[in-house]
Design a protein around this motif. Sequence first.
Motif, PDB file in Angstrom:
ATOM      1  N   ILE A 159      48.797   8.678   6.595  1.00  0.00           N
ATOM      2  CA  ILE A 159      47.438   8.307   6.990  1.00  0.00           C
ATOM      3  C   ILE A 159      46.539   9.435   6.482  1.00  0.00           C
ATOM      4  O   ILE A 159      46.533  10.541   7.026  1.00  0.00           O
ATOM      5  N   MET A 160      45.829   9.145   5.409  1.00  0.00           N
ATOM      6  CA  MET A 160      45.061  10.175   4.709  1.00  0.00           C
ATOM      7  C   MET A 160      43.710  10.336   5.400  1.00  0.00           C
ATOM      8  O   MET A 160      42.735   9.701   5.024  1.00  0.00           O
ATOM      9  N   ASP A 161      43.661  11.182   6.412  1.00  0.00           N
ATOM     10  CA  ASP A 161      42.441  11.253   7.234  1.00  0.00           C
ATOM     11  C   ASP A 161      41.784  12.632   7.124  1.00  0.00           C
ATOM     12  O   ASP A 161      42.454  13.630   6.864  1.00  0.00           O
ATOM     13  N   GLY A 162      40.477  12.645   7.336  1.00  0.00           N
ATOM     14  CA  GLY A 162      39.737  13.915   7.384  1.00  0.00           C
ATOM     15  C   GLY A 162      38.798  14.150   6.213  1.00  0.00           C
ATOM     16  O   GLY A 162      38.223  15.237   6.094  1.00  0.00           O
ATOM     17  N   ASN A 163      38.618  13.145   5.378  1.00  0.00           N
ATOM     18  CA  ASN A 163      37.744  13.315   4.209  1.00  0.00           C
ATOM     19  C   ASN A 163      36.295  13.600   4.604  1.00  0.00           C
ATOM     20  O   ASN A 163      35.636  14.464   4.023  1.00  0.00           O
ATOM     21  N   ARG A 202      31.795  12.651  -0.796  1.00  0.00           N
ATOM     22  CA  ARG A 202      32.365  13.732  -1.609  1.00  0.00           C
ATOM     23  C   ARG A 202      33.786  14.059  -1.132  1.00  0.00           C
ATOM     24  O   ARG A 202      34.630  14.482  -1.915  1.00  0.00           O
ATOM     25  N   GLY A 203      34.010  13.864   0.147  1.00  0.00           N
ATOM     26  CA  GLY A 203      35.360  14.072   0.680  1.00  0.00           C
ATOM     27  C   GLY A 203      36.348  13.046   0.139  1.00  0.00           C
ATOM     28  O   GLY A 203      37.499  13.365  -0.154  1.00  0.00           O
ATOM     29  N   ARG A 247      31.635  17.305   5.392  1.00  0.00           N
ATOM     30  CA  ARG A 247      30.607  17.806   6.310  1.00  0.00           C
ATOM     31  C   ARG A 247      30.690  19.323   6.452  1.00  0.00           C
ATOM     32  O   ARG A 247      29.670  20.007   6.487  1.00  0.00           O
ATOM     33  N   MET A 248      31.904  19.856   6.510  1.00  0.00           N
ATOM     34  CA  MET A 248      32.073  21.308   6.632  1.00  0.00           C
ATOM     35  C   MET A 248      31.458  22.052   5.450  1.00  0.00           C
ATOM     36  O   MET A 248      31.158  23.235   5.534  1.00  0.00           O
ATOM     37  N   ARG A 249      31.321  21.343   4.350  1.00  0.00           N
ATOM     38  CA  ARG A 249      30.731  21.952   3.145  1.00  0.00           C
ATOM     39  C   ARG A 249      29.278  21.552   2.943  1.00  0.00           C
ATOM     40  O   ARG A 249      28.706  21.804   1.879  1.00  0.00           O
ATOM     41  N   GLY A 250      28.732  20.865   3.950  1.00  0.00           N
ATOM     42  CA  GLY A 250      27.340  20.420   3.842  1.00  0.00           C
ATOM     43  C   GLY A 250      27.139  19.337   2.797  1.00  0.00           C
ATOM     44  O   GLY A 250      26.040  19.179   2.265  1.00  0.00           O
ATOM     45  N   ALA A 303      60.226   5.768  12.851  1.00  0.00           N
ATOM     46  CA  ALA A 303      59.754   6.852  11.981  1.00  0.00           C
ATOM     47  C   ALA A 303      59.606   8.145  12.774  1.00  0.00           C
ATOM     48  O   ALA A 303      59.252   8.126  13.957  1.00  0.00           O
ATOM     49  N   GLU A 304      59.871   9.250  12.114  1.00  0.00           N
ATOM     50  CA  GLU A 304      59.523  10.548  12.683  1.00  0.00           C
ATOM     51  C   GLU A 304      58.037  10.767  12.400  1.00  0.00           C
ATOM     52  O   GLU A 304      57.557  10.463  11.303  1.00  0.00           O
ATOM     53  N   LEU A 305      57.328  11.271  13.398  1.00  0.00           N
ATOM     54  CA  LEU A 305      55.878  11.438  13.251  1.00  0.00           C
ATOM     55  C   LEU A 305      55.544  12.904  12.997  1.00  0.00           C
ATOM     56  O   LEU A 305      56.130  13.799  13.610  1.00  0.00           O
ATOM     57  N   PHE A 306      54.626  13.127  12.087  1.00  0.00           N
ATOM     58  CA  PHE A 306      54.219  14.498  11.751  1.00  0.00           C
ATOM     59  C   PHE A 306      52.699  14.535  11.656  1.00  0.00           C
ATOM     60  O   PHE A 306      52.110  13.882  10.799  1.00  0.00           O
ATOM     61  N   PHE A 307      52.090  15.273  12.583  1.00  0.00           N
ATOM     62  CA  PHE A 307      50.631  15.376  12.590  1.00  0.00           C
ATOM     63  C   PHE A 307      50.231  16.772  12.128  1.00  0.00           C
ATOM     64  O   PHE A 307      50.796  17.761  12.584  1.00  0.00           O
ATOM     65  N   THR A 308      49.275  16.828  11.236  1.00  0.00           N
ATOM     66  CA  THR A 308      48.809  18.128  10.767  1.00  0.00           C
ATOM     67  C   THR A 308      47.284  18.177  10.812  1.00  0.00           C
ATOM     68  O   THR A 308      46.614  17.158  10.600  1.00  0.00           O
ATOM     69  N   ASP A 309      46.757  19.367  11.090  1.00  0.00           N
ATOM     70  CA  ASP A 309      45.302  19.551  11.108  1.00  0.00           C
ATOM     71  C   ASP A 309      44.718  19.645   9.701  1.00  0.00           C
ATOM     72  O   ASP A 309      43.501  19.581   9.536  1.00  0.00           O
ATOM     73  N   VAL A 310      45.568  19.827   8.707  1.00  0.00           N
ATOM     74  CA  VAL A 310      45.070  19.913   7.330  1.00  0.00           C
ATOM     75  C   VAL A 310      44.267  18.652   7.015  1.00  0.00           C
ATOM     76  O   VAL A 310      44.712  17.544   7.289  1.00  0.00           O
ATOM     77  N   LEU A 311      43.072  18.828   6.482  1.00  0.00           N
ATOM     78  CA  LEU A 311      42.240  17.672   6.121  1.00  0.00           C
ATOM     79  C   LEU A 311      42.746  17.118   4.793  1.00  0.00           C
ATOM     80  O   LEU A 311      43.196  17.875   3.928  1.00  0.00           O
TER      81      LEU A 311
END
Length: 239
Positions: A9-13, A26-27, A18-21, A189-197
């Motif tokens: 799940i490609m999330d955080g774009n 653009r994300g 926004r963090m870059r204004g 499925a094994e689930l793996f959550f990461t804060d990496v955007l």
Amino acid sequence: MTGTHVAIIMDGNGRWARMRGRPRWRGHVAGVESVRDTVRACPDLGVTTLTLYAFSADNWRRPAAEVGRLFWLLREYCRREQAELIENGVRVTAIGRRDRLPASARAELERLEQASAGGSRLHLRLAIDYSAQWAITEAAGEVAREVGTVTRSALERALTGGVPPVDLLVRTGGEQRLSDFLLWEAAYAELFFTDVLWPDFRREHLAASLADFGRRERRFGGLVALVGVTTPEAVRAAG
Ligand code: IPE
Ligand code: IPE
Ligand code: MG
């Protein structure tokens, strides 16, 4: 040989931008490089099926301009990556609804599916206008129409077309939910959550998630040393 099926799940774009204004889109643009790097890394890491959540059926709720950008990006990805994907033995297929896609994006996607059909190193599945609940409902309808009785195995065949279940499901961007992704296929499925955007995600992050996966003990309801020793019928027969 069948290797690992990873779903992401490609999330955080939007937050990355926004963090870059910058505007949200653009994300999404930056996220294409993450897709490229992840796809390239898969064969070396033993991944033979990669399912990427690119656009959910609920993402239609976003502003038209953002949705338009996403489908423009999809079209460009299919066009620009085709040669490299084929060269690297990647077969691309799409899951999800096709009837609501912009015609040009759908045409490029189907061109890529046809052109890459011979690839055998990696099966890349793009989930676009995808909803697991919709997919299950469609498959159930198909089985009911064609077979009559809905059985688990018939439903599974109609739903997955023989694609193996998800081994490792990764979600980037810090949220810990499935957002209607592969509800059936990810049963164990094994689930793996990461804060990496997602736009920051690279092959080393995929490698780290697979290393973590390698340390998990998958029991599928049994006890690891005793997998497959009994059935409900055997236990009942033994009193
Ligand atoms: C994921 O990033 C891409 C899509 C859903 C298409 P988001 O756009 O959801 O980014 P955030 O979650 O708002 O940061
Ligand atoms: C899930 O992300 C869909 C994709 C990554 C394509 P969302 O950002 O749309 O999910 P929610 O709204 O946070 O659950
Ligand atoms: Mg999001």
